[in-house]
Design a protein around this motif. Sequence first.
Motif: not given
Length: 333
Positions: A55-58, A140-142, A159-161, A177-187
């Motif tokens: 998943h991606v955080l933009l 996102m995780e399961e 995929l969650v964008a 932090e726990a939710q940020l860690d679920r995102f594969l990338l922070k763009l």
Amino acid sequence: MSAPTAQNAESPGPAGNTENARAALEALRAEIAKAVVGQDPAVTGLVVALLCRGHVLLEGVPGVAKTLLVRALAASLELDTKRVQFTPDLMPSDITGSLVYDSRTSEFSFQPGPVFTHLLLADEINRTPPKTQSSLLEAMEERQVTVDGVARPLPDPFLVAATQNPVEYEGTYPLPEAQLDRFLLKLTVPLPSRDDEINVLTRHAEGFDPRDLQAAGVRPVAGPADLAAARDAVAKTSVSPEIAGYVVDICRTTRESPSLSLGVSPRGATALLSTARAWAWLTGRDYVIPDDVKALALPTLRHRVQLRPEAEMEGVTADSVITAILAHVPVPR
């Protein structure tokens, strides 16, 4: 001309599947560029996330085409997509779905929410309270949603964008932090260069409408079969013990940095290895080199570390710390 895809190839072998998939994903990047100007790193990051099932955080200031970028990705894929505008009054059931009473049958039936899609655009995710933000954690995780004790699987791919604005603090709820860690990338989506901005204005002057991507010529060029073939190929991309050690050394060094109160976890190290493998495959190799790790280190790790308050006051950023670590950790030969 659209690149050939795995769906229309005539009985291709494994090598043909792989090459068709790579061509389709290259065409995907070109197709998005019809709508979005000058954001190639973010486009590449979205493709890498698709390959890694991540998943991606933009993040970027308002008006830099974060939402348009995700919409263009959806329009370039033969995948179902839904958009949710995150607001302070949004409830968890508005995302996951809920049980609805049917008076005809005198029973409750489950009505799926917008999370039941291939590509979910979570627009301005930090504008909704933590309770609603956390409703995405299981999805996102399961890759499933549990309602009334029943687990319901989500479609594949999923995929969650998510987008967020870094400059608006009033009325926002920073992601924990726990939710940020679920995102594969922070763009990070930066402001365009002068030439790119002139290109944007020229397109609009010529009639480009960001609300009508079909009129802009954006067409589906890749689908589930291409993604499946590409993911199989990425899974076969070889990783030497030296590269694995290099990834571990980078992540362990973040845990020892005096500027950080929180370093990268083993899950973050696994994520870095996954994104490096995807990037190696996209560039035409079946093995990972140190440059692949370096290329994906910032977007994969920047949201998994936490600065100490004193370092933040001195102007230190997560990117600067990770860049310094990359310069310090010995590169395998």
